[in-house]
Motif scaffolding. Structure first.
Motif, PDB file in Angstrom:
ATOM      1  N   ASN A  40       0.709  -1.055   0.199  1.00 16.30           N
ATOM      2  CA  ASN A  40       0.099   0.051   0.146  1.00 16.30           C
ATOM      3  C   ASN A  40       0.838   1.191   0.074  1.00 16.30           C
ATOM      4  N   ALA A  41       2.102   1.175   0.404  1.00 13.06           N
ATOM      5  CA  ALA A  41       2.911   2.466   0.355  1.00 13.06           C
ATOM      6  C   ALA A  41       2.880   3.057  -1.038  1.00 13.06           C
ATOM      7  N   HIS A  42       3.184   4.434  -1.148  1.00 17.27           N
ATOM      8  CA  HIS A  42       3.267   4.972  -2.201  1.00 17.27           C
ATOM      9  C   HIS A  42       4.677   5.117  -2.723  1.00 17.27           C
ATOM     10  N   THR A  43       5.628   5.792  -1.997  1.00 13.94           N
ATOM     11  CA  THR A  43       6.855   5.977  -2.549  1.00 13.94           C
ATOM     12  C   THR A  43       7.891   5.236  -1.447  1.00 13.94           C
ATOM     13  N   TYR A  44       8.881   4.600  -2.418  1.00 18.38           N
ATOM     14  CA  TYR A  44       9.882   3.718  -1.436  1.00 18.38           C
ATOM     15  C   TYR A  44      11.361   4.448  -1.733  1.00 18.38           C
ATOM     16  N   TRP A  45      12.171   4.022  -0.802  1.00 18.07           N
ATOM     17  CA  TRP A  45      13.757   4.636  -0.821  1.00 18.07           C
ATOM     18  C   TRP A  45      14.408   3.392  -1.398  1.00 18.07           C
ATOM     19  N   LEU A  46      15.064   3.259  -2.539  1.00 17.59           N
ATOM     20  CA  LEU A  46      15.875   2.319  -2.830  1.00 17.59           C
ATOM     21  C   LEU A  46      17.474   3.039  -2.652  1.00 17.59           C
ATOM     22  N   ALA A  47      18.182   2.113  -2.001  1.00 21.59           N
ATOM     23  CA  ALA A  47      19.589   2.319  -1.888  1.00 21.59           C
ATOM     24  C   ALA A  47      20.553   1.278  -2.363  1.00 21.59           C
ATOM     25  N   THR A  48      21.271   1.807  -3.315  1.00 20.44           N
ATOM     26  CA  THR A  48      22.221   1.051  -3.809  1.00 20.44           C
ATOM     27  C   THR A  48      23.667   1.330  -3.336  1.00 20.44           C
ATOM     28  N   THR A  49      24.801   1.008  -4.147  1.00 19.78           N
ATOM     29  CA  THR A  49      26.009   1.345  -3.813  1.00 19.78           C
ATOM     30  C   THR A  49      26.847   1.587  -5.232  1.00 19.78           C
ATOM     31  N   ARG A  50      27.309   2.601  -5.245  1.00 20.51           N
ATOM     32  CA  ARG A  50      28.261   3.289  -6.359  1.00 20.51           C
ATOM     33  C   ARG A  50      29.554   2.401  -6.434  1.00 20.51           C
ATOM     34  N   PRO A  51      30.130   2.490  -7.612  1.00 16.58           N
ATOM     35  CA  PRO A  51      31.612   1.732  -7.829  1.00 16.58           C
ATOM     36  C   PRO A  51      32.393   2.049  -6.767  1.00 16.58           C
ATOM     37  N   ASN A  52      32.394   3.481  -6.178  1.00 14.12           N
ATOM     38  CA  ASN A  52      33.228   3.612  -5.179  1.00 14.12           C
ATOM     39  C   ASN A  52      33.100   3.326  -3.814  1.00 14.12           C
ATOM     40  N   GLY A  53      32.056   2.864  -3.408  1.00 18.96           N
ATOM     41  CA  GLY A  53      31.422   2.250  -2.167  1.00 18.96           C
ATOM     42  C   GLY A  53      30.207   3.290  -1.687  1.00 18.96           C
ATOM     43  N   GLN A  54      30.433   4.409  -2.146  1.00 27.29           N
ATOM     44  CA  GLN A  54      29.614   5.285  -1.612  1.00 27.29           C
ATOM     45  C   GLN A  54      28.027   4.916  -1.824  1.00 27.29           C
ATOM     46  N   PRO A  55      26.966   5.373  -0.815  1.00 27.24           N
ATOM     47  CA  PRO A  55      25.833   4.769  -1.055  1.00 27.24           C
ATOM     48  C   PRO A  55      24.968   5.735  -2.128  1.00 27.24           C
ATOM     49  N   HIS A  56      24.221   5.314  -2.603  1.00 25.14           N
ATOM     50  CA  HIS A  56      23.450   6.151  -3.492  1.00 25.14           C
ATOM     51  C   HIS A  56      21.797   5.711  -2.882  1.00 25.14           C
ATOM     52  N   ALA A  57      20.954   6.698  -2.744  1.00 24.45           N
ATOM     53  CA  ALA A  57      19.457   6.443  -2.465  1.00 24.45           C
ATOM     54  C   ALA A  57      18.709   7.495  -3.080  1.00 24.45           C
ATOM     55  N   MET A  58      17.529   6.837  -3.697  1.00 21.51           N
ATOM     56  CA  MET A  58      16.455   7.568  -4.623  1.00 21.51           C
ATOM     57  C   MET A  58      15.134   7.009  -4.397  1.00 21.51           C
TER      58      MET A  58
END
Length: 163
Positions: A40-58
């Protein structure tokens, strides 16, 4: 549409030193509680990892179907490039005062029939279709966490393990 994984996950307490989480299983949230919020949620936050190890959340739009969380993203997006290199990810949502977090692996959907089912559910939920030709990913949960602020946070903090 099934909102339960093939084999129900095992509920236990999350490891949260310093919070005073009880050892008792009394108050653990049922998996159906999490599945309802995932659906039922509308917006979710996806966290992945960049090649340099930095997190990326969108933020992403997702549908919960057949025990997996599905989303689409542009094939050249940072999310897609990160997942091509490392499929491990986290997806979180807040639904009212409740939170659910999944940890798992995102795999590109190659089954055309499944992609059509995902697209149909997505279109009904968001009144907007998945852009033609863009990849669809399914996150198979390995671990999930559930927290509620409505009631006793400490007593209801739950971790589910899959498989």
């Amino acid at each position: 549409m099934s909102t339960a994984p093939k084999k129900p996950p095992r509920a236990s307490r999350p490891h949260m030193p310093g919070y005073g989480i009880p050892r008792s299983k009394d108050g653990l949230l049922p998996w159906t509680w999490a599945a309802k919020r995932l659906e039922n949620a509308h917006t979710y936050w996806l966290a992945t990892t960049r090649p340099n190890g930095q997190p990326h959340a969108m933020p992403v739009w997702c549908v919960w179907l057949e025990g997996r969380l599905f989303f689409s993203t542009g094939r050249r997006s940072r999310k897609a490039r990160n997942l091509a290199r490392d499929p491990r990810c986290s997806v979180g949502l807040t639904h009212g005062k409740d939170s659910v977090i999944l940890e798992g692996k995102a795999r590109r959907v190659r089954d055309a029939a499944l992609a059509r089912r995902v697209s149909s559910v997505y279109s009904k939920k968001y009144d907007s279709g998945i852009p033609a030709g863009e990849p669809v990913y399914g996150v198979e949960p390995q671990v999930a966490f559930g927290f509620t602020e409505t009631g006793d946070f400490l007593r209801t903090a739950t971790r589910w393990k899959f498989g």
